[in-house]
Design a protein around this motif. Structure first.
Motif, PDB file in Angstrom:
ATOM      1  N   HIS A   1       0.833  -1.205   0.000  1.00  0.00           N
ATOM      2  CA  HIS A   1       0.000   0.000   0.000  1.00  0.00           C
ATOM      3  C   HIS A   1       0.861   1.246   0.000  1.00  0.00           C
ATOM      4  O   HIS A   1       0.614   2.202  -0.720  1.00  0.00           O
ATOM      5  N   LEU A   2       1.888   1.192   0.855  1.00  0.00           N
ATOM      6  CA  LEU A   2       2.781   2.343   0.946  1.00  0.00           C
ATOM      7  C   LEU A   2       3.427   2.639  -0.399  1.00  0.00           C
ATOM      8  O   LEU A   2       3.556   3.774  -0.821  1.00  0.00           O
ATOM      9  N   ILE A   3       3.818   1.556  -1.047  1.00  0.00           N
ATOM     10  CA  ILE A   3       4.529   1.748  -2.304  1.00  0.00           C
ATOM     11  C   ILE A   3       3.606   2.354  -3.352  1.00  0.00           C
ATOM     12  O   ILE A   3       4.034   3.104  -4.224  1.00  0.00           O
ATOM     13  N   GLY A   4       2.306   2.067  -3.200  1.00  0.00           N
ATOM     14  CA  GLY A   4       1.334   2.692  -4.084  1.00  0.00           C
ATOM     15  C   GLY A   4       1.377   4.197  -3.932  1.00  0.00           C
ATOM     16  O   GLY A   4       1.323   4.941  -4.900  1.00  0.00           O
ATOM     17  N   GLN A   5       1.518   4.626  -2.701  1.00  0.00           N
ATOM     18  CA  GLN A   5       1.614   6.054  -2.420  1.00  0.00           C
ATOM     19  C   GLN A   5       2.837   6.662  -3.079  1.00  0.00           C
ATOM     20  O   GLN A   5       2.878   7.815  -3.422  1.00  0.00           O
ATOM     21  N   PHE A   6       3.870   5.874  -3.149  1.00  0.00           N
ATOM     22  CA  PHE A   6       5.133   6.373  -3.634  1.00  0.00           C
ATOM     23  C   PHE A   6       5.149   6.430  -5.159  1.00  0.00           C
ATOM     24  O   PHE A   6       5.801   7.264  -5.758  1.00  0.00           O
ATOM     25  N   GLY A   7       4.418   5.553  -5.782  1.00  0.00           N
ATOM     26  CA  GLY A   7       4.460   5.473  -7.238  1.00  0.00           C
ATOM     27  C   GLY A   7       5.532   4.476  -7.625  1.00  0.00           C
ATOM     28  O   GLY A   7       6.631   4.517  -7.097  1.00  0.00           O
ATOM     29  N   VAL A   8       5.222   3.556  -8.518  1.00  0.00           N
ATOM     30  CA  VAL A   8       6.177   2.486  -8.774  1.00  0.00           C
ATOM     31  C   VAL A   8       7.121   2.757  -9.943  1.00  0.00           C
ATOM     32  O   VAL A   8       8.310   2.530  -9.848  1.00  0.00           O
ATOM     33  N   GLY A   9       6.587   3.287 -11.057  1.00  0.00           N
ATOM     34  CA  GLY A   9       7.457   3.755 -12.127  1.00  0.00           C
ATOM     35  C   GLY A   9       8.321   2.711 -12.802  1.00  0.00           C
ATOM     36  O   GLY A   9       7.964   1.529 -12.869  1.00  0.00           O
ATOM     37  N   PHE A  10       9.444   3.173 -13.302  1.00  0.00           N
ATOM     38  CA  PHE A  10      10.340   2.368 -14.125  1.00  0.00           C
ATOM     39  C   PHE A  10      10.715   1.033 -13.474  1.00  0.00           C
ATOM     40  O   PHE A  10      10.768  -0.007 -14.124  1.00  0.00           O
ATOM     41  N   TYR A  11      10.983   1.075 -12.172  1.00  0.00           N
ATOM     42  CA  TYR A  11      11.502  -0.124 -11.513  1.00  0.00           C
ATOM     43  C   TYR A  11      10.504  -1.279 -11.501  1.00  0.00           C
ATOM     44  O   TYR A  11      10.876  -2.414 -11.228  1.00  0.00           O
ATOM     45  N   SER A  12       9.241  -0.973 -11.813  1.00  0.00           N
ATOM     46  CA  SER A  12       8.256  -2.057 -11.862  1.00  0.00           C
ATOM     47  C   SER A  12       8.598  -3.076 -12.950  1.00  0.00           C
ATOM     48  O   SER A  12       8.067  -4.183 -12.963  1.00  0.00           O
ATOM     49  N   ALA A  13       9.499  -2.701 -13.864  1.00  0.00           N
ATOM     50  CA  ALA A  13       9.936  -3.657 -14.887  1.00  0.00           C
ATOM     51  C   ALA A  13      10.469  -4.932 -14.231  1.00  0.00           C
ATOM     52  O   ALA A  13      10.317  -6.038 -14.765  1.00  0.00           O
ATOM     53  N   PHE A  14      11.062  -4.775 -13.050  1.00  0.00           N
ATOM     54  CA  PHE A  14      11.675  -5.929 -12.399  1.00  0.00           C
ATOM     55  C   PHE A  14      10.663  -6.861 -11.726  1.00  0.00           C
ATOM     56  O   PHE A  14      11.034  -7.879 -11.174  1.00  0.00           O
ATOM     57  N   ILE A  15       9.387  -6.483 -11.770  1.00  0.00           N
ATOM     58  CA  ILE A  15       8.381  -7.417 -11.266  1.00  0.00           C
ATOM     59  C   ILE A  15       8.337  -8.648 -12.177  1.00  0.00           C
ATOM     60  O   ILE A  15       8.149  -9.760 -11.727  1.00  0.00           O
TER      61      ILE A  15
ATOM     62  N   LYS B   1      -4.227   7.370 -12.679  1.00  0.00           N
ATOM     63  CA  LYS B   1      -3.008   6.667 -12.259  1.00  0.00           C
ATOM     64  C   LYS B   1      -1.810   7.108 -13.090  1.00  0.00           C
ATOM     65  O   LYS B   1      -0.690   7.182 -12.585  1.00  0.00           O
ATOM     66  N   HIS B   2      -2.076   7.408 -14.333  1.00  0.00           N
ATOM     67  CA  HIS B   2      -1.013   7.873 -15.218  1.00  0.00           C
ATOM     68  C   HIS B   2      -0.508   9.247 -14.773  1.00  0.00           C
ATOM     69  O   HIS B   2       0.675   9.431 -14.519  1.00  0.00           O
ATOM     70  N   ILE B   3      -1.422  10.199 -14.627  1.00  0.00           N
ATOM     71  CA  ILE B   3      -0.930  11.547 -14.303  1.00  0.00           C
ATOM     72  C   ILE B   3      -0.589  11.698 -12.825  1.00  0.00           C
ATOM     73  O   ILE B   3       0.238  12.503 -12.464  1.00  0.00           O
ATOM     74  N   GLY B   4      -1.247  10.907 -11.969  1.00  0.00           N
ATOM     75  CA  GLY B   4      -1.033  11.065 -10.523  1.00  0.00           C
ATOM     76  C   GLY B   4       0.087  10.186 -10.000  1.00  0.00           C
ATOM     77  O   GLY B   4       0.416  10.259  -8.829  1.00  0.00           O
ATOM     78  N   HIS B   5       0.677   9.368 -10.849  1.00  0.00           N
ATOM     79  CA  HIS B   5       1.691   8.405 -10.406  1.00  0.00           C
ATOM     80  C   HIS B   5       1.188   7.675  -9.172  1.00  0.00           C
ATOM     81  O   HIS B   5       1.892   7.549  -8.180  1.00  0.00           O
TER      82      HIS B   5
END
Ligand code: ADP
Length: 634
Positions: free
Chosen positions: A121-135, A257-261
Motif C-alpha cells: 500500500h505504501l509503495i502505491g503512495q510512492f508510485g512504482v514507475g520504471f523499476y516495476s519492470a523488475f516485477i 493513475k497515469h498523471i497522478g503516479h
C-alpha cells in the motif's frame, strides 16, 4: 549490435535497492501493471519532446509520427517497448535510472514495516514507475538517446535489479528509448500479442498517442513471413477532450493513475469544459490517500498544464491554492501562449480567474462527495483534513465554503473521530443557542475529560473538541459560521447567553457577591501567579479551573510560536473556583493562613494539570500535598 565504449558498473542508491526489493516481493499479485508504468513514462517522454520541439524543431529529426511500439519475442522470452520521445543521455540514465530524486524518500523507506501487505500500500503512495519492470523481468536493458544529441551519444543501461547496473555509450541512430525486458521464467505469458493487447486496452487506452503492436500475422505454413506491420491498439486521443458521457469510470481511473503516479483509484473527479471569455478544459482528481510527502515543502504539487493539447509543464502550481495541493489533474487552456513560463503564470490575470474557478470546482466536488458518499468523505478527511484546515487562513473568499467542509470531534460525535460538520452541530444545537462552542487541547483524552466541559455536560450542550496542532490557529481565522460565532469555552468570562435562565443568572450574581471575601483571600495568596480570581459558573464537579484571558494566546499557539523561536508574551491565567465544592467550602472556613496558602496553591496547580499544562514548580506542589497528607493521617 553496436560497439560499447566507456563501459562501467555502478551501484544503485540505497533507496533504489530497497524499492526494488520491495517491488519484486510485494507487487506480485498485480504484475501486469509494469506495462502501464512503462507506457506512462514513454508517453511523458513524448510530451516532453513535443514541448521542447516548439522552440527547437530540429529535435524532431525529420518528424516521424510520435508513438510507442510494444513488441515481443516468444523464443527469446522478451517484451520490448520503444518510444521516439525525448530520450536520455548517459548522465540522464545514471541519475534517473539509478537514484530516486524525490525529497523525503529516505524517510519514506524507513516507514516500511517489512509486512508485505502493508508495504505494498505504501509503495502505491510512492508510485512504482520504471523499476516495476523488475516485477516480471530478471534483466532489463535500456537503449536510449536524448533528442538533439549525436547518434554516437546513445546509452545502454542494463541491470538484473540486484544492486548494480551497467552503463555504456553506444551508437543509436533513432532518438528515444527502447526498453527490453528479459522475462523471468514463468512470466512468459507476457510475451504474447493478445495478452499485451488486453493489458494496453485495460490500462493505457487513454494515452493520447498511438500505442502499436505487431499485426497478428496469419502467414500460412511454409509461406514467407510477411513484412512487419503494426496496428494501433489504443484509442489515442487526449481523454479530457472527449465528451464526459462517452468516458467510462475505468478510463477516468486509469488516466488518474497515469498523471497522478498513483497505484490506487481516486476518490472522485470533476471534468469540465469552459467556453466563453476564457476557454479551457480541466480534469481534477481527489486522491484516495495522502502522499507520503504531503507536508514537505519541496514536494511536487500542481496540475499538468497543456496549451491547446500540447503538454507545457508538470506541477503548474498557480492554478490552485496551497491548501488544495493534494489535487491532481490536467488543465488545457486555449488562451495561454505555448511558450508560457512559470514566472508568467504567476502574474497573468487569466490565471487568477482560472484559479478561482478551479478552486470552486474542487470545493464543489468535495461538497458533493461529503453529501453523497459520507463514508468516502470520512476517509478523505482522515487523509487531508489537516491540510484543509489551512484553507480559511489562505483563502478568505471561500472561508464559509471551506468551513462547511471541516469535520471535528465533539462531545456528541463518535469517540475521538473527526466526523461532525458545523451544519450538523447547528442542526442539533439547543434552543436559544447562538454560539458554536469548542475546546482546544493536546489530546482527545485530555479535552474530553476537561473540567471546562462540566457545565456543558450538565446542560446537554455540544462542544467541539479540537486537538490538532493547527486547530487554535484555524479558529483564529474562522470567527463565525452561518452567522453564529465561535466561542472557546476555556477563554474569558464564559457567557452562555440565553442558555442560562434568568434565575440562574441572578443566583450566580448573588453567589459571586457572597464570596467576595474568599476571592480576595485567594488573590492575596496566589499573588502574581494569576491575573484574576473569580467565582466560576463552568463547574459542577471540580473545585477549580484555569481560564485563558480573552486576548491571550492559548497553549497550542504558544507552543507553535515557541517552537519557531519567537518570543511569546507572558500571560497569566484566571483562577475560577466552584463555591459549592466541599474543598472550596473547607478553604473558605480555613483559619490558618499557612494552610489556606498551601491549599489554594494545590488547587491552582491541580487546575493547571487538568488543563494539560505543566507545573512551574512541581516540587513545591508535591511538598505541599504531602504536608497535607501527613496532617490528614495524624
Ligand atoms: P517517475 O516517472 O515517477 O519520475 P520513474 O522511475 O518511472 O519515475 O522514471 C524515472 C525517470 O526516468 C523519469 O522521470 C524520466 O526522467 C526517466 N525515464 C523513464 N522512462 C523514460 C523514457 N521512456 N524516456 C525518457 N526518459 C525516461
Amino acid at each position: 549490435m553496436s560497439v560499447e565504449t566507456q563501459k562501467e558498473t555502478l551501484g544503485f542508491q540505497t533507496e533504489v535497492k530497497q524499492l526494488l526489493h520491495l517491488m519484486i516481493h510485494s507487487l506480485y499479485s498485480n504484475k501486469e501493471i509494469f506495462l502501464r508504468e512503462l507506457i506512462s513514462n514513454a508517453s511523458d517522454a513524448v510530451d516532453k519532446l513535443r514541448f521542447e520541439a516548439l522552440s527547437k524543431p530540429e529535435l524532431l529529426e525529420g518528424g516521424a509520427e510520435l508513438k510507442i511500439r510494444v513488441s515481443f519475442d516468444k523464443d527469446a522470452n522478451t517484451v520490448t517497448l520503444e518510444d521516439n520521445g525525448i530520450g536520455m543521455s548517459r548522465d540522464d540514465a545514471i541519475t534517473h535510472l539509478g537514484t530516486i530524486a524525490k525529497s523525503g524518500t529516505a524517510d519514506f523507506m524507513k516507514n516500511l514495516s517489512g509486512d508485505q501487505k502493508k508495504d505494498s500500500h505504501l509503495i502505491g503512495q510512492f508510485g512504482v514507475g520504471f523499476y516495476s519492470a523488475f516485477i516480471v523481468a530478471d534483466k532489463v536493458e535500456v537503449f536510449s538517446r536524448r533528442a538533439g544529441l549525436d547518434a554516437s551519444e546513445g546509452v545502454h543501461w542494463a541491470s538484473k535489479g540486484e544492486g548494480e547496473f551497467e552503463i555504456a555509450t553506444i551508437d543509436k541512430a533513432d532518438r528515444g528509448t527502447r526498453i527490453v525486458l528479459h522475462l523471468k521464467s514463468g512470466e512468459d505469458e507476457f510475451a504474447d500479442g493478445w495478452r499485451l493487447r488486453n493489458i494496453i486496452k485495460k490500462y493505457s487506452d487513454h494515452i493520447a498517442l498511438p500505442i502499436e503492436l505487431p499485426k497478428e500475422q496469419a502467414a500460412a505454413e511454409g509461406e514467407e513471413k510477411p513484412a512487419e506491420e503494426w496496428e494501433t491498439v489504443n484509442r489515442a486521443s487526449a481523454l479530457w477532450t472527449r465528451p464526459r458521457t462517452e468516458i467510462k469510470d475505468e478510463e477516468y481511473q486509469e488516466f488518474y493513475k497515469h498523471i497522478g503516479h498513483d497505484y490506487e483509484n481516486p476518490l472522485s473527479w470533476s471534468h469540465n469544459k469552459v467556453e466563453g471569455k476564457l476557454e479551457y478544459s480541466s480534469l481534477l482528481y481527489v486522491p484516495a490517500r495522502a502522499p507520503f510527502d504531503l507536508y514537505q515543502r519541496e514536494a511536487p504539487k500542481g496540475l499538468k498544464l497543456y496549451v491547446q493539447r500540447v503538454f507545457v509543464m508538470d506541477q503548474a502550481e498557480s492554478f490552485l491554492p496551497l491548501y488544495l495541493r493534494f489535487i491532481k489533474g490536467v488543465v488545457d487552456s486555449n488562451d495561454l501562449s505555448l511558450n508560457v513560463s512559470r514566472e508568467i503564470l504567476q502574474k497573468d490575470p487569466i490565471i487568477d480567474s482560472m484559479k478561482s474557478a478551479l478552486t470552486k470546482r474542487v470545493l464543489d466536488m468535495l461538497e458533493k462527495l461529503a453529501k453523497n458518499e459520507p463514508e468516502q468523505y470520512k476517509g478523505f478527511w482522515k487523509n487531508f483534513g489537516q491540510v484543509m484546515k489551512e484553507g480559511p487562513a489562505e483563502d478568505f473568499a471561500n472561508k464559509e465554503k471551506i468551513a462547511g467542509l471541516l469535520r471535528f470531534a465533539s462531545t456528541q460525535g463518535e469517540e475521538g473521530e473527526q466526523v461532525v460538520s458545523l451544519a450538523e452541530y447547528l442542526a442539533r444545537a439547543k434552543e436559544g443557542q447562538d454560539k458554536i462552542y469548542y475546546l482546544t487541547g493536546e489530546t482527545y483524552a485530555q479535552v474530553k475529560n476537561s473540567p471546562h466541559l462540566e457545565v456543558f455536560r450538565k446542560k446537554g450542550i455540544e462542544v467541539l473538541l479540537l486537538t490538532d496542532r493547527i486547530d487554535e490557529w484555524l479558529m483564529s481565522y474562522l470567527n463565525e459560521f452561518d452567522g453564529k460565532s465561535f466561542v472557546d469555552v476555556a477563554r474569558g468570562d464564559l457567557d452562555l447567553g440565553n442558555l442560562d435562565s434568568e434565575e440562574e443568572k441572578k443566583e450566580a450574581e448573588e453567589v459571586a457577591k457572597a464570596k467576595e471575601g474568599l476571592v480576595e483571600r485567594i488573590k492575596a495568596s496566589l499573588g502574581d501567579a494569576v491575573s484574576e480570581v473569580r467565582v466560576s459558573h463552568r463547574l459542577t464537579d471540580s473545585p477549580a479551573i484555569l481560564a485563558i484571558g480573552e486576548q491571550d494566546l492559548g497553549m497550542q499557539m504558544r507552543q507553535i510560536l515557541e517552537a519557531s523561536g519567537q518570543k511569546v508574551p507572558d500571560s497569566k491565567p484566571i483562577f475560577e473556583f466552584n463555591p459549592a465544592h466541599p474543598l472550596i467550602e473547607k478553604l473558605d472556613g480555613e483559619q490558618s493562613e499557612e494552610r489556606f496558602g498551601d491549599l489554594s496553591h494545590i488547587l491552582f496547580d491541580q487546575a493547571a494539570l487538568a488543563a494539560g499544562d505543566s507545573l512551574k514548580d512541581p516540587a513545591a506542589y508535591v511538598r505541599r500535598l504531602n504536608k497535607l497528607l501527613v496532617e490528614l493521617s495524624i
